[in-house]
Structure formats: structure tokens, C-alpha cells
Scaffold this motif. Structure first.
Motif: not given
Lengths: 212, 212, 212, 212
Positions: A83-98
Motif C-alpha cells: 500500500g505504501t509503495s502504491a501511494a508513492i508510485e501514484f504520487a510520483v508517476a501519476a501526480l508528478e509531485i515535486s
């Protein structure tokens, strides 16, 4: 099941008049255009350390993962449900957070459990012990620091854990690459529930109180 | 690593003057005596749906787990590192909370990914697909509901997912037992980002707008 | 030898007009009746951490011992010339003070030397190495704390050293007896040069910032 | 241990508002860049003769050693723990200070003890007698000066002691060499608690009141 808790409905009513109504345009825009937060916060579930509260965040500003003791595992693409890795992936790859901020806090119950894995109500549990075992090498190490008082040991493990999570974040190839390219910054923060103090981490891993 | 984000420090400054200072006694008491929230909220990481904001929660009131799409897995005491299950165990066994609220929201990116697992930036990812696969049986089923518009299908899966998570919660033996004994109540809620509407679930699993 | 340094004479001139003249009666009384300070401070020679400055002390208030790194040796009545022990004996037996404060500070050069005994300009010296060797068991121990950053290690040794000095104070039979009788209290303090923060020690040995 | 003395906390509060706040930049600079005092003061622990007070010294200006009666032993590199010698070595070798001031004062209790080693509360003590024995040859000599009143004898020993300490300073090879090279100047000073008068020593060893 009883009715929905009254205090939550009361709180929701306050939210509608105090927050939603003045920010209605912002909420509609966020609904229509989707979220585009610049920052992911990885924080603890603790009821005393809500990131939106501590950073006075408005809607749409922070993508917030919360688990026990704000832990980040290493990159383990083994097909399991992380779950944690999924959230990191979502934030970085889909949302492109900085920005990613790993935020810990004082008197963390999870960290306390990591320091005394054989004591307390969770000693025989199925999950907390396993979850905090992610920090076991660090907790084992700090348990040898016999000159520390119990309180100092707890605080140091809270900080070591933040540094450990940041190291683990960098095992995710896309996190590492984006950080190296200057497109993603990783930060550490620690909140002292008792005094309200915020400490942030510098490049050496040291925590200091920023000017505000 | 760049300096700590300025907007977070600005927000923290506002927090200190607007929230911490007036509630200083409460924070110190919470630090000294430990947290004793009555309620756990299982919510989404989405930046537009922070539970503390929506329920106007003060410090110490809510133990908050947030993952992508507010999913709860089934009870799997297999020795793996299950962050969500660890948080549930901590809330129930250590904090002895009396309410669990699974809270979803409209326009959830995780749910959207579950409906279109082969599209979007996460299709080839390592973790999001695996994480949302927890909902695959439900997502597969709802994809057959050809009479639904895309928007209806998304909203329905958001709701099915809440009911699914609640069913999974009941596979945890201590959750089931405490609920049967009347010591723990389980609730569902869904927040509409666009309109600010809060919908809660009744015993039949239906969602309705409570009077506030 | 050149003339007496001009900046010291300038400082003395300011002292006479700003401090001595307004407090002339106090100085005469202190000269006629002798000193009767209630408190002994054991502090470092460091130019940035003068106890009279930090505690805004007036004449006659503090009996102040200052050595490198504010160390207290154990009770060693071996006939040698122990300057620190002589000062403690004078304070306790002749002046009958009722408080002893061991006060350390951040960025202490002596502590830094204890952490790196083989480096720096004092490595081949005759005395600093020997003096700081008093802290060697503690410094050796903390050098094993590999999870600490260099800065954290320095700060922790500054604190361990205060606790160590307090333990050593209690090896003086009269100190121990008077403390047990409630006639003498022993305290620890640590001053952060950078921020001006004062941290004091509680009974568990933990340092905290007192309300002022 | 009782709580930290209230008068010290009050004094610290005054320091913060009156001294630290206006000089905050200076303190931070001193913390970041390290201390670089030009002057070492060797003074007495006496509560009535704090060098920073008498010379109105700001942070970072004076490296201050304080022991009973401001004594300097001879150079004895015997492996023992010599606190005063360690401070001298630190000041000269690490800080490269350019002035050493040995500062005595009137009505010094240590000097009084040296004149009457078999009387007073410290006669049977473990350390004061041994410490002041460093001055025994001088004290024995002055005790033969039968024409002096008791008060004159005390004052003379205070001055002889300063000259004796300065002679002992010159037994340190690096002190002697730097003084000969003109890189280090050694001074004597004597402060009269009663009148506030400062007397300084000239090259002949005479004390005089400088113009200020």
C-alpha cells in the motif's frame, strides 16, 4: 451498527459553513480538473499529528499517506500488495509531485512498540510486530545505545526512522532518478506534540528548527 | 535536496498562531497522557479529502489511516508486512477505539485506475495495479453493468469499494468480536468533492445524506 | 609585554559606569561581609557561554568554576592538585552553597576533541588529551552509535558528559550526604549557542526546555 | 533533585530579552564559525569577580578559566589530568589567542586559606589544602614579613600569586616561545571588590591604576 457518530456530523456541519462555503469555487475546480498537489506527505496515523492541521493545508495541496510510524519499505516489486509503495508510485508517476516529506512525531506509539517488541498489548498481535520489524535493524542498533535515557532513545529512533524511510525512498528507481534530475526533492520533518515545535532535516540528516 | 518548502513553513506558522497557541493545554495533555481517540478513519490519500478537514477534527480525536482508495485487505496473518492491517490492529487492540469509519470520495484516482487497469500512466507500474487488484473482483463485476454511464460506474465502484472494505474489516477476528459485543461500530461515508455533500451508509449498505 | 589590552580597559570603564556605580552598595557589602552565593556553576571556558551572562547574574550570586568542557572528576583524595575538586570542596564546605549546576553547551571544542582524540591541533598536546580522557569511556561508547550524525553525536556526548559529571559529583562523600539530606541540589543544564535555548535536566536525566 | 532554581530561570529570561535578542546575529555567527577569542582570562571562582562583568565582555570575546585563587601550576607533562594546563593548551594551541590575563581580586578566600592552612573549615579537607600548596613557598615567605598588617599580607599574597602564576605560565614551552616571538602577551590584573578599582601589572611586576 449504531448511527453515524454525532460528533463527526457536528464537525462536518462546521466544515461546511467555515471551510467549504468560502472555498466552494476551489472545491469545484479541484473536482472538475482533478487534483494536482505539489507535495506528498508520508505521516503517521497518530491522532495528534495530522499534516493538514500542522501545515494549515487547504484542499488540493497535499497528497497524504498515513501508516503506523510513517514507514517506507524498500522497493520490492514482488507482486505483493504494498500500500505504501502504491501511494508513492501514484504520487510520483501519476501526480508528478515535486516534494516528498517524511514526517515523524514525538511519542510515537509505533516507535515505542519497535523498541519493546515483546511488551505491551501488541506483543502477540499479528501485524504491528511485523510492520515495525521493517525498522528492527535500526531499533536493535539503538537499543545498544545504553547511555541514552529511555526518552532520548525514543526520540532518536523517531529520527533514525525518518532517515531510514528516506533512504528506502531512494531505492525506488523513479524516485532516485527524479531526485538526481532535480525534479523531486525529499525532506524530513519531526513534530513535537508537546511543544508544537517543528524540526526539519538538512542535507547531513540533522534536524533543526527552521525560522518561521 | 532543496530547502524545506516555504509554503509548508508558512502553513506551520499559521498553525502555531491559529491552532496550537489557543489549544496549547490540549496538546500538552495529549503529549503527557498519550492519545485516546475514539474513532479510526480509513481514508484516501487524495489531497481533496482530508478527514480532519471534513470533520473539523481537533488534535487527538481521530486515528487516521490513509492509503490509495481507502482499501482494507482481508485478514491475512501470513507474516508479511501489512501496513493497513497493522494500523487496524493498533487502533483496535492498543487504542481500543470504538468507531471505524471507511471513508471514500468522488473522482477517486485509485478507483479510476481499477476500472481501467490497462490504461493511464500507472498501467506498467509496479505497485498501483497490484494494490487495486484487491478490488478486481468487484471492479470486474461492475464493468459488466453496461447500463451505467462511466460516471455512474465510477461512483458505484467507490461505494462498492467501501462496502467491500467493511466486509474485509469483519474478517479480522477481534473486529468481528468487538462489533458483535457492541463495543465497536463500523461505518461507511462518501464525500463529494464537487458539492461538499457527505453521504453515510446505513445498515443495509445504502448511502444517504444525514441531517446536519 | 605590551600594555594592558585597550578593549579590556574600555570594557572596564563601561562596567564602572553601568554596573559598579549603581551597585556600589552591594559591592561594598560583599567586600565587608564576604561572599555567600547560594549556587555553584561548573561551566566551560568557552567564550560563548559565560554563566553570568546567560543567567544575568549580579555580583555575589554564583561561585563559578570553569574548565575545558565542564568536567568533574571522581573523588580522588590522592594528594594530587585537583583544581576542580578543590573548587567543589570550597563551595560545599566553606561556602555551604545549596545548588550545584553542571552546565554544558553546544559546539563544545573539548567535546569535539574527545570524539576525535587523534585529530586536530591538540592531538600531540600534553594536556587536552589527558584531560578529556576523563570522558573516554563515554566518548568510546558514543562513537559506536553509528546511526547518529556527527552533529547528533556531538550533542549527545555533551549531554552524556553532563550526566557523567553529575554522577562523579556524587562520588564526593559530602556532596552525596548533603544531597541525601536535602541540603544540596544538583542540576544539569545545556545552552545552545546558536539559538540561545536553555535546556535543563530532569530526574530521569532527560533535557527539556523549561517555561520562562 | 528539586526543580531548576527559579532565580536562574528568571535571569535567563532577562538574558534572552536584553542580551540574546539584540545580539542574535552575533550568537549565530559564533555558533556557525566557531569561537575566536583574542584573550584568555585566568580568574578566580569568586562570585564577586566575574571577568565578563568587570570587562563588559560580549559573547565570543574571552576564553575564561576559573579555579580557586586563579592559580597556574608549572608545566608538568606527567600524564596526569591537569585541568588548568589543559585550558591553557587549548587557548594557545587550538584558539591561538594573543593575550593571557591572570586576574586576581581582593579578599580572596583561597589566598586566605593559603595564609592560614591549619585554620578554617577547609583545614582537614581533601583538596583545598593541596591546591593552595602550589602557593606554599610564596605564602611561607610572606608570612615572615612581620611588618605587614594582616590585611596588607593578604593583599600582597594576592599580588605575589599573580606574579607567581605568570612565572609558571612561562614554563610552558609554547607560551614562552610565542611570547618571545611577540605573538602572545601576558598580563596581570587585580580587582578590588570593595571600591571597584582595577589595578594592572607593568613589566616590572608593579601594579598601578590605568587611566580609563
Amino acid at each position: 451498527m449504531d448511527g453515524f457518530p454525532a460528533f463527526l456530523l457536528d464537525g462536518y456541519k462546521s466544515f461546511m459553513s467555515d471551510r467549504y462555503d468560502p472555498e466552494q469555487g476551489r472545491y469545484r475546480e479541484l473536482a472538475d480538473q482533478g487534483q494536482s498537489p505539489t507535495t506528498m506527505i508520508i505521516a503517521c496515523c497518530d491522532s495528534r499529528a495530522a499534516p493538514e492541521t500542522i501545515f494549515s493545508a487547504g484542499p488540493g495541496e497535499m497528497f497524504v499517506l498515513r501508516n503506523v510510524a510513517n514507514l517506507v519499505p524498500t522497493f520490492q516489486p514482488d507482486g505483493g500488495q504494498h500500500g505504501t509503495s502504491a501511494a508513492i508510485e501514484f504520487a510520483v508517476a501519476a501526480l508528478e509531485i515535486s516534494n516528498i516529506v517524511v514526517m515523524g512525531h514525538g511519542r510515537c506509539g509505533g516507535i515505542k512498540a519497535a523498541l519493546a517488541p515483546d511488551a505491551g498489548p501488541l506483543a502477540q498481535g499479528d501485524f504491528i510486530g511485523k510492520w515495525m520489524a521493517m525498522l528492527a535493524p535500526v531499533a536493535d542498533e539503538v537499543s545498544k545505545y545504553t547511555l541514552l535515557t529511555n526518552k532520548e532513545r525514543q526520540t532518536m529512533l523517531e529520527r533514525f526512522s525518518i532517515r531510514n524511510s528516506i533512504n528506502n525512498l531512494r531505492t525506488f528507481p523513479y524516485v532516485k532518478r527524479l531526485e538526481d534530475e532535480g525534479k523531486l526533492a525529499i525532506h524530513g520533518a519531526w513534530f513535537d506534540i508537546s511543544t508544537g515545535e517543528l524540526w526539519v532535516m538538512n542535507d547531513e540528516g540533522d534536524f533543526y528548527r527552521p525560522d518561521v
